[in-house]
Write a protein that holds these residues in place. Structure first.
Motif, PDB file in Angstrom:
ATOM      1  N   ILE A  28       0.836  -1.199   0.000  1.00 24.30           N
ATOM      2  CA  ILE A  28       0.000   0.000   0.000  1.00 24.30           C
ATOM      3  C   ILE A  28       0.873   1.252   0.000  1.00 24.30           C
ATOM      4  CG2 ILE A  28      -1.737   1.294   1.279  1.00 24.30           C
ATOM      5  CD1 ILE A  28      -2.789  -1.269   0.003  1.00 24.30           C
ATOM      6  N   LEU A  31       2.100   1.837  -3.416  1.00 15.85           N
ATOM      7  CA  LEU A  31       1.065   2.438  -4.249  1.00 15.85           C
ATOM      8  C   LEU A  31       0.908   3.935  -3.952  1.00 15.85           C
ATOM      9  CD1 LEU A  31      -1.811  -0.217  -4.277  1.00 15.85           C
ATOM     10  CD2 LEU A  31      -0.410   0.496  -6.205  1.00 15.85           C
ATOM     11  N   THR A 135      -3.967  -8.962   1.405  1.00 16.34           N
ATOM     12  CA  THR A 135      -3.672  -7.882   0.467  1.00 16.34           C
ATOM     13  C   THR A 135      -4.959  -7.244  -0.056  1.00 16.34           C
ATOM     14  OG1 THR A 135      -1.607  -8.933  -0.203  1.00 16.34           O
ATOM     15  CG2 THR A 135      -2.522  -7.299  -1.697  1.00 16.34           C
ATOM     16  N   CYS A 139      -6.154  -3.385   0.571  1.00 13.82           N
ATOM     17  CA  CYS A 139      -6.415  -2.521  -0.591  1.00 13.82           C
ATOM     18  C   CYS A 139      -7.803  -1.900  -0.500  1.00 13.82           C
ATOM     19  CB  CYS A 139      -6.271  -3.322  -1.887  1.00 13.82           C
ATOM     20  SG  CYS A 139      -4.565  -3.686  -2.341  1.00 13.82           S
ATOM     21  N   TYR A 142      -7.646   0.780   2.067  1.00 15.10           N
ATOM     22  CA  TYR A 142      -6.954   1.963   1.530  1.00 15.10           C
ATOM     23  C   TYR A 142      -7.888   2.777   0.639  1.00 15.10           C
ATOM     24  CZ  TYR A 142      -3.513   4.719  -1.045  1.00 15.10           C
ATOM     25  OH  TYR A 142      -2.808   5.750  -1.628  1.00 15.10           O
ATOM     26  N   THR A 273      -4.758   0.894  -7.511  1.00 12.77           N
ATOM     27  CA  THR A 273      -5.044  -0.055  -6.425  1.00 12.77           C
ATOM     28  C   THR A 273      -5.816  -1.264  -6.940  1.00 12.77           C
ATOM     29  OG1 THR A 273      -5.111   1.780  -4.846  1.00 12.77           O
ATOM     30  CG2 THR A 273      -6.065  -0.300  -4.138  1.00 12.77           C
ATOM     31  N   TYR A 276      -3.532  -3.388  -8.857  1.00  9.67           N
ATOM     32  CA  TYR A 276      -2.663  -4.102  -7.919  1.00  9.67           C
ATOM     33  C   TYR A 276      -3.392  -5.285  -7.277  1.00  9.67           C
ATOM     34  CZ  TYR A 276       0.535  -4.807  -3.978  1.00  9.67           C
ATOM     35  OH  TYR A 276       1.407  -5.348  -3.060  1.00  9.67           O
ATOM     36  N   MET A 277      -4.735  -5.137  -7.143  1.00  6.65           N
ATOM     37  CA  MET A 277      -5.538  -6.192  -6.516  1.00  6.65           C
ATOM     38  C   MET A 277      -5.850  -7.347  -7.463  1.00  6.65           C
ATOM     39  SD  MET A 277      -8.521  -4.874  -3.984  1.00  6.65           S
ATOM     40  CE  MET A 277      -9.496  -4.355  -5.371  1.00  6.65           C
TER      41      MET A 277
END
Length: 565
Positions: A28, A31, A135, A139, A142, A273, A276-277
């Motif tokens: 995070i 990111l 994770t 995310c 976040y 994000t 990234y997920m």
């Protein structure tokens, strides 16, 4: 079983999960640094002097903690798989013979081969699943912190996707459970091929029927079900990655229309994000599919109603003090013994044995005889504790088995060779240890098997031989086990005339001289006069129970001379 294993390792799971949290937090931070730099570049600014070193540190932290957490979780999952397999083996070894008969050998083999393998493979996915799941959660957290409005949109879309996925998953699980039932039938059919090979080889009509009506239809159903199951689970995996980009499109295009107050940097943060997920989310969805397989496999194994590991430990505790009544006894008696086979409700006829009353004496030979289906083999299984009587008792002198005498201790008195015996490769002596090759070799020579079989470290070099030769190896093992009771079911049936004569005229008398009770199920009426006691069964009842004051001697031919010392 599985829950108890997880409870044992709960703190290890918590520690590895915390490392996963640290690694995900570092992701995070990574990111956040990227989105800040993108925003500065969009505003015409430039990165600060420490921006890139901090970014490198965040990337290194992600790599370090993710590897460390996955390593610990991999070790943990390997230990859990070991504990699971160990517990499953102990449960099977603690299950009674009657229960295994009721469950069915084909179901147990299918569970051991398919379900146990899938459950073990699923447990090995645990490291990746935990890290990916943590994770994804961070995310999402976040995104809440960055913009709750956009997160609401993302959450609703993901919830809808998960709801649809759940419906599809349930459908796939239904087809998978049905597939497992057909696979059980397939194992039963394949067992028929092996067990009935002689009859199928001779009878072409039955061979064709077995293939056309039993095997091929089952194969076809499994093929069709497998396609459905594979299609459903593959579709779930594709949905997870494809619909993520749909969510990104909704955020990019919808934010400017419905949330114009949201800065561009926030939109970029959400896009990065979500991207990234993608991989962790794909891993979570794939793992959930596999865990569904594991859940079905676990239910299949639990549905077998096996014994408990603690019972296995208790019954195989070689250091436990054995009751004196098991070591020092003179008579083995059954009193009003009754046993009835359990049957389907539609079956009006049920075979039963009893009431049976008789007494056997140590140091004597007892011959059990009677026609096929007369109850003598069932009585033998009751006598050795494979079946538990519905009524009556088994007594060592005046001590009742199951009450005053522990059944596990009682069973250690017996060495058995049933007609459908299994021949083990390792030869164990009375202490449960591997017998020396010298002793094994001497008996192999005396049984005229030295040219076919050798032993190394207490293990036969081969057990692939005729049924009669296998029975000789089983007799060798029984002799070395040196138990006070020997029970042989039709041992001489597969022997040539010479070894049949050796069995009745030399081996049985030798065992008697060692003060053993020898119980022989036999149809060889030519040798009945050698028995100390002759018991004949008909329709589950004893109709003849005769004792001979002095068993007659039998002239041993020169061809049948053999010494078992």
């Amino acid at each position: 079983m599985f829950k108890s294993i997880l409870i044992r390792f709960k703190w290890s799971i918590v520690g590895a999960t915390l490392l996963s949290v640290v690694g995900a937090l570092a992701g995070i931070v990574m990111l956040k640094i990227i989105t800040m730099q993108v925003s500065q570049l969009g505003a015409g600014g430039s990165p600060g002097p420490y921006a890139f070193p901090i970014f490198v540190g965040a990337v290194s932290a992600v790599l370090l903690f993710s590897l460390l957490s996955r390593y610990l979780l991999a070790k943990l999952s390997a230990r859990i798989v070991y504990e699971f397999r160990d517990s499953l083996a102990k449960r099977l070894l603690a299950t009674s013979y009657a229960s295994i008969e009721k469950i069915g050998g084909h179901r147990i083999m299918a569970a051991m081969k398919t379900d146990a393998s899938k459950l073990s493979d699923g447990l090995l996915l645990l490291p990746g699943f935990i890290y990916s799941f943590v994770t994804v959660l961070l995310c999402l957290g976040y995104m809440v912190y960055t913009s709750w409005q956009l997160f609401t949109v993302v959450f609703v879309l993901i919830a809808l996707i998960m709801f649809v996925s759940k419906l599809i998953l349930n459908r796939g699980l239904h087809h998978y459970l049905r597939l497992r039932e057909y696979e059980d039938d397939m194992f039963s059919g394949m067992k028929t091929l092996v067990d009935g090979v002689k009859e199928l080889t001779i009878n072409a009509r039955r061979r064709r029927f077995t293939y056309d009506e039993i095997l091929e239809p089952n194969f076809a159903v499994i093929r069709d079900r497998s396609v459905k199951v594979s299609l459903i689970f593959t579709m779930l995996g594709s949905m997870a990655s494809t619909l993520v980009f749909f969510v990104i499109g909704v955020i990019v295009f919808g934010s400017q229309v419905y949330f114009p107050q949201v800065p561009l940097g926030v939109v970029v943060t959400f896009v990065l994000t979500i991207l990234y997920m993608v991989t962790p989310l794909q891993s979570v969805v794939d793992s959930m599919n596999r865990f569904s397989d594991c859940s079905a496999s676990y239910r299949n194994i639990e549905g077998l109603e096996l014994g408990e590991p603690d019972e296995f430990e208790r019954r195989t505790d070689l250091t436990r003090q054995v009751d004196d009544s098991v070591a020092d006894w003179s008579t083995l008696a059954v009193r009003d013994l009754v046993f009835e086979y359990q049957s389907d409700l539609e079956d009006e006829y049920t075979f039963h044995v009893g009431p049976v009353n008789t007494t056997f004496r140590r140091g004597e030979a007892v011959f059990l005889t009677g026609g096929n289906g007369s109850g003598k083999s069932t009585f033998a299984k009751l006598l050795v504790g494979l079946y538990q009587p519905d009524q009556g008792s088994i007594q060592l002198d005046d001590q009742a088995v199951y009450d005053a005498v522990d059944i596990s201790d009682y069973q250690q008195m017996f060495s058995t060779i049933f007609s459908d015996f299994h021949l083990f490769e390792h030869v164990l002596n009375a202490a449960g240890e591997l017998e020396s090759d010298e002793v094994i070799g001497r008996y192999l020579t005396e049984l005229e098997l030295g040219h076919k079989v050798t032993s190394k470290d207490g293990k036969f070099s081969s057990v692939a031989m005729s049924q009669g030769q296998k029975k000789r190896l089983a007799l060798l093992m029984s002799y070395i086990e040196n138990t006070p009771v020997c029970l042989y079911d039709e041992w001489a049936a597969d022997q040539d005339p010479r070894f049949r004569e050796i069995f009745y005229t030399q081996i049985i008398p030798q065992l008697k001289r060692q003060n053993k009770l020898v119980v022989v199920i036999s149809h060889d009426d030519r040798y009945f006069h050698l028995a100390d006691q002759l018991v004949k069964f008909e329709n589950g009842q004893i109709v003849v129970d005769e004792r001979q004051a002095q068993p007659q001697q039998y002239h041993v031919s020169e061809q049948a001379e053999l010494v078992m010392a």
